[in-house]
Design a protein around this motif. Structure first.
Motif, mmCIF file in Angstrom:
data_model
loop_
_atom_site.group_PDB
_atom_site.id
_atom_site.type_symbol
_atom_site.label_atom_id
_atom_site.label_comp_id
_atom_site.label_asym_id
_atom_site.label_seq_id
_atom_site.Cartn_x
_atom_site.Cartn_y
_atom_site.Cartn_z
ATOM 1 N N GLN A 130 0.830 -1.206 0.000
ATOM 2 C CA GLN A 130 0.000 0.000 0.000
ATOM 3 C C GLN A 130 0.866 1.257 0.000
ATOM 4 O OE1 GLN A 130 -2.446 -0.633 3.458
ATOM 5 N NE2 GLN A 130 -3.968 -1.783 2.313
ATOM 6 N N ARG A 131 1.919 1.264 0.793
ATOM 7 C CA ARG A 131 2.787 2.438 0.867
ATOM 8 C C ARG A 131 3.535 2.639 -0.449
ATOM 9 N NH1 ARG A 131 3.284 7.376 1.574
ATOM 10 N NH2 ARG A 131 5.434 7.998 1.600
ATOM 11 N N LEU A 132 3.946 1.553 -1.075
ATOM 12 C CA LEU A 132 4.658 1.647 -2.344
ATOM 13 C C LEU A 132 3.767 2.260 -3.425
ATOM 14 C CD1 LEU A 132 7.203 1.087 -3.995
ATOM 15 C CD2 LEU A 132 6.335 -1.236 -4.376
ATOM 16 N N VAL A 133 2.527 1.821 -3.493
ATOM 17 C CA VAL A 133 1.592 2.380 -4.478
ATOM 18 C C VAL A 133 1.296 3.843 -4.156
ATOM 19 C CG1 VAL A 133 -0.751 2.227 -5.404
ATOM 20 C CG2 VAL A 133 0.620 0.159 -5.138
ATOM 21 N N ALA A 134 1.108 4.150 -2.878
ATOM 22 C CA ALA A 134 0.851 5.548 -2.494
ATOM 23 C C ALA A 134 2.045 6.428 -2.864
ATOM 24 C CB ALA A 134 0.572 5.642 -0.997
ATOM 25 N N TRP A 135 3.256 5.940 -2.633
ATOM 26 C CA TRP A 135 4.467 6.690 -2.992
ATOM 27 C C TRP A 135 4.519 6.916 -4.498
ATOM 28 C CZ3 TRP A 135 8.462 4.887 -6.105
ATOM 29 C CH2 TRP A 135 9.558 5.730 -6.197
ATOM 30 N N ALA A 136 4.243 5.863 -5.272
ATOM 31 C CA ALA A 136 4.281 5.980 -6.734
ATOM 32 C C ALA A 136 3.216 6.962 -7.217
ATOM 33 C CB ALA A 136 4.093 4.603 -7.382
ATOM 34 N N CYS A 137 2.034 6.927 -6.619
ATOM 35 C CA CYS A 137 0.973 7.877 -6.997
ATOM 36 C C CYS A 137 1.426 9.312 -6.730
ATOM 37 C CB CYS A 137 -0.316 7.571 -6.241
ATOM 38 S SG CYS A 137 -1.221 6.153 -6.893
ATOM 39 N N THR A 138 2.079 9.529 -5.605
ATOM 40 C CA THR A 138 2.576 10.866 -5.279
ATOM 41 C C THR A 138 3.593 11.332 -6.316
ATOM 42 O OG1 THR A 138 2.232 10.471 -2.934
ATOM 43 C CG2 THR A 138 3.743 12.237 -3.507
ATOM 44 N N GLN A 139 4.455 10.428 -6.750
ATOM 45 C CA GLN A 139 5.450 10.774 -7.766
ATOM 46 C C GLN A 139 4.783 11.168 -9.080
ATOM 47 O OE1 GLN A 139 8.850 10.825 -6.960
ATOM 48 N NE2 GLN A 139 7.912 10.488 -4.968
ATOM 49 N N ILE A 140 3.791 10.399 -9.474
ATOM 50 C CA ILE A 140 3.123 10.620 -10.757
ATOM 51 C C ILE A 140 2.239 11.858 -10.715
ATOM 52 C CG2 ILE A 140 1.431 9.653 -12.378
ATOM 53 C CD1 ILE A 140 2.467 6.858 -11.454
ATOM 54 N N ARG A 141 1.556 12.063 -9.606
ATOM 55 C CA ARG A 141 0.578 13.146 -9.482
ATOM 56 C C ARG A 141 1.165 14.494 -9.879
ATOM 57 N NH1 ARG A 141 -2.609 16.171 -10.426
ATOM 58 N NH2 ARG A 141 -4.267 17.039 -9.154
ATOM 59 N N GLY A 142 2.392 14.748 -9.498
ATOM 60 C CA GLY A 142 3.028 16.022 -9.832
ATOM 61 C C GLY A 142 3.485 16.128 -11.271
ATOM 62 N N ASP A 143 3.476 15.014 -11.989
ATOM 63 C CA ASP A 143 3.989 14.999 -13.358
ATOM 64 C C ASP A 143 2.917 15.033 -14.441
ATOM 65 O OD1 ASP A 143 6.529 14.840 -12.349
ATOM 66 O OD2 ASP A 143 6.697 12.679 -12.567
ATOM 67 N N VAL A 144 1.660 14.929 -14.042
ATOM 68 C CA VAL A 144 0.589 14.904 -15.032
ATOM 69 C C VAL A 144 -0.383 16.051 -14.768
ATOM 70 C CG1 VAL A 144 0.770 12.402 -15.396
ATOM 71 C CG2 VAL A 144 -0.847 13.287 -13.704
ATOM 72 N N SER A 145 -1.159 16.381 -15.789
ATOM 73 C CA SER A 145 -2.145 17.459 -15.627
ATOM 74 C C SER A 145 -3.256 17.002 -14.689
ATOM 75 C CB SER A 145 -2.741 17.831 -16.990
ATOM 76 O OG SER A 145 -3.586 16.788 -17.443
ATOM 77 N N ASP A 146 -3.993 17.962 -14.186
ATOM 78 C CA ASP A 146 -5.092 17.652 -13.283
ATOM 79 C C ASP A 146 -6.147 16.803 -13.991
ATOM 80 O OD1 ASP A 146 -6.353 17.955 -10.675
ATOM 81 O OD2 ASP A 146 -7.867 19.111 -11.774
ATOM 82 N N ILE A 147 -6.410 17.095 -15.245
ATOM 83 C CA ILE A 147 -7.413 16.326 -15.997
ATOM 84 C C ILE A 147 -6.954 14.876 -16.171
ATOM 85 C CG2 ILE A 147 -8.462 16.055 -18.289
ATOM 86 C CD1 ILE A 147 -8.818 19.102 -18.337
ATOM 87 N N TYR A 177 -9.712 7.239 -21.208
ATOM 88 C CA TYR A 177 -9.063 5.929 -21.143
ATOM 89 C C TYR A 177 -7.591 5.997 -21.552
ATOM 90 C CZ TYR A 177 -13.410 3.898 -19.742
ATOM 91 O OH TYR A 177 -14.542 3.596 -19.029
ATOM 92 N N HIS A 178 -7.253 6.926 -22.416
ATOM 93 C CA HIS A 178 -5.848 7.134 -22.768
ATOM 94 C C HIS A 178 -5.089 7.644 -21.530
ATOM 95 C CE1 HIS A 178 -2.296 8.030 -25.107
ATOM 96 N NE2 HIS A 178 -2.316 9.262 -24.614
ATOM 97 N N SER A 179 -5.675 8.597 -20.833
ATOM 98 C CA SER A 179 -5.052 9.129 -19.612
ATOM 99 C C SER A 179 -4.905 8.035 -18.569
ATOM 100 C CB SER A 179 -5.889 10.278 -19.034
ATOM 101 O OG SER A 179 -5.896 11.375 -19.910
ATOM 102 N N ARG A 180 -5.945 7.260 -18.395
ATOM 103 C CA ARG A 180 -5.903 6.166 -17.422
ATOM 104 C C ARG A 180 -4.788 5.184 -17.773
ATOM 105 N NH1 ARG A 180 -10.671 2.108 -15.410
ATOM 106 N NH2 ARG A 180 -9.359 0.294 -15.166
ATOM 107 N N SER A 181 -4.704 4.844 -19.030
ATOM 108 C CA SER A 181 -3.687 3.898 -19.480
ATOM 109 C C SER A 181 -2.276 4.428 -19.244
ATOM 110 C CB SER A 181 -3.906 3.588 -20.967
ATOM 111 O OG SER A 181 -2.901 2.748 -21.446
ATOM 112 N N ARG A 182 -2.063 5.713 -19.561
ATOM 113 C CA ARG A 182 -0.736 6.327 -19.363
ATOM 114 C C ARG A 182 -0.330 6.312 -17.895
ATOM 115 N NH1 ARG A 182 -1.050 11.986 -20.872
ATOM 116 N NH2 ARG A 182 0.911 12.093 -19.758
ATOM 117 N N VAL A 183 -1.249 6.697 -17.020
ATOM 118 C CA VAL A 183 -0.936 6.749 -15.591
ATOM 119 C C VAL A 183 -0.709 5.342 -15.043
ATOM 120 C CG1 VAL A 183 -1.797 7.404 -13.309
ATOM 121 C CG2 VAL A 183 -2.075 8.968 -15.238
ATOM 122 N N LEU A 184 -1.541 4.389 -15.436
ATOM 123 C CA LEU A 184 -1.348 3.013 -14.967
ATOM 124 C C LEU A 184 -0.006 2.447 -15.419
ATOM 125 C CD1 LEU A 184 -4.882 1.388 -15.365
ATOM 126 C CD2 LEU A 184 -3.589 1.690 -13.251
ATOM 127 N N ALA A 185 0.379 2.732 -16.652
ATOM 128 C CA ALA A 185 1.671 2.249 -17.152
ATOM 129 C C ALA A 185 2.814 2.857 -16.339
ATOM 130 C CB ALA A 185 1.830 2.584 -18.633
#
Length: 197
Positions: A130-147, A177-185
């Motif tokens: 859980q912490r690893l996924v939360a950390w990765a989400c934090t890393q990604i969140r700052g790199d993508v647009s809000d949308i 779905y393109h955005s979802r796919s990019r973030v999941l990857a």
């Protein structure tokens, strides 16, 4: 995009340099919440869990120079779990010395609530993941647009329909779905890179 974090093995090597503040910050950001969360789930109060986390980090800092990490012998987090478990047992023993047992059934019931070591290890692994996924989400969140983030989060995490999210965000369903796919990857990439070999 943020740099992919170094593998845990390279991070462990960098931690040997006590002056490498970046390595220590990354280590603390990733592992301190895992230790704290595990301690809280084991029944420690906030302050006690924070103290235990500090004890564990102090133990790691003291041992890291002597640690000969070999991924074939096991994952680093397993060694860390052993440190956490020992510190927790020491804490519990100290608490038991402070409290005199009465021999009543309440004490016996409290002891029966202690989970088995296998359960404790599974709980540790869950906390780590859980912490690893939360950390990765934090890393990604700052790199993508809000949308992009909203499209990912609302469809992948909240389970909302792509059509509704697209309408709310003013984009096409395909863009959602393109955005979802990019973030999941990217999420998979960060988690894979952060895990020990």
């Amino acid at each position: 995009m943020a740099d992919i974090p170094p593998t845990r093995a390279s991070l462990l090597v960098r931690l040997r340099d006590a002056q490498d503040g970046t390595a220590w910050k990354e280590f603390v950001d990733l592992y301190a919440p895992v230790v704290y969360g595990y301690a809280r789930k084991r029944g420690l109060q906030d302050a006690d869990a924070a103290d235990l986390s500090q004890e564990v980090l102090r133990a790691v800092a003291g041992a890291i120079g002597r640690l000969e990490y070999d991924p074939r012998r096991g994952a680093f987090r397993n060694w860390l779990f052993t440190v956490v478990r020992r510190k927790l047992l020491n804490w519990q023993a100290a608490q038991a010395r402070r409290l005199q047992g009465s021999g009543d059934t309440g004490t016996h019931q409290l002891l029966e609530q202690c989970p088995s070591p296998d359960f404790a290890e599974a709980e540790w692994e869950t906390e780590w993941e859980q912490r690893l996924v939360a950390w990765a989400c934090t890393q990604i969140r700052g790199d993508v647009s809000d949308i992009t983030w909203q499209a990912f989060w609302r469809t992948a995490v909240d389970g909302q329909a792509g059509k509704k999210v697209a309408a709310d965000l003013g984009v096409t369903v395909a863009a959602v779905y393109h955005s979802r796919s990019r973030v999941l990857a990217r999420l998979r990439e960060l988690v894979r890179a952060a895990q020990e070999p």
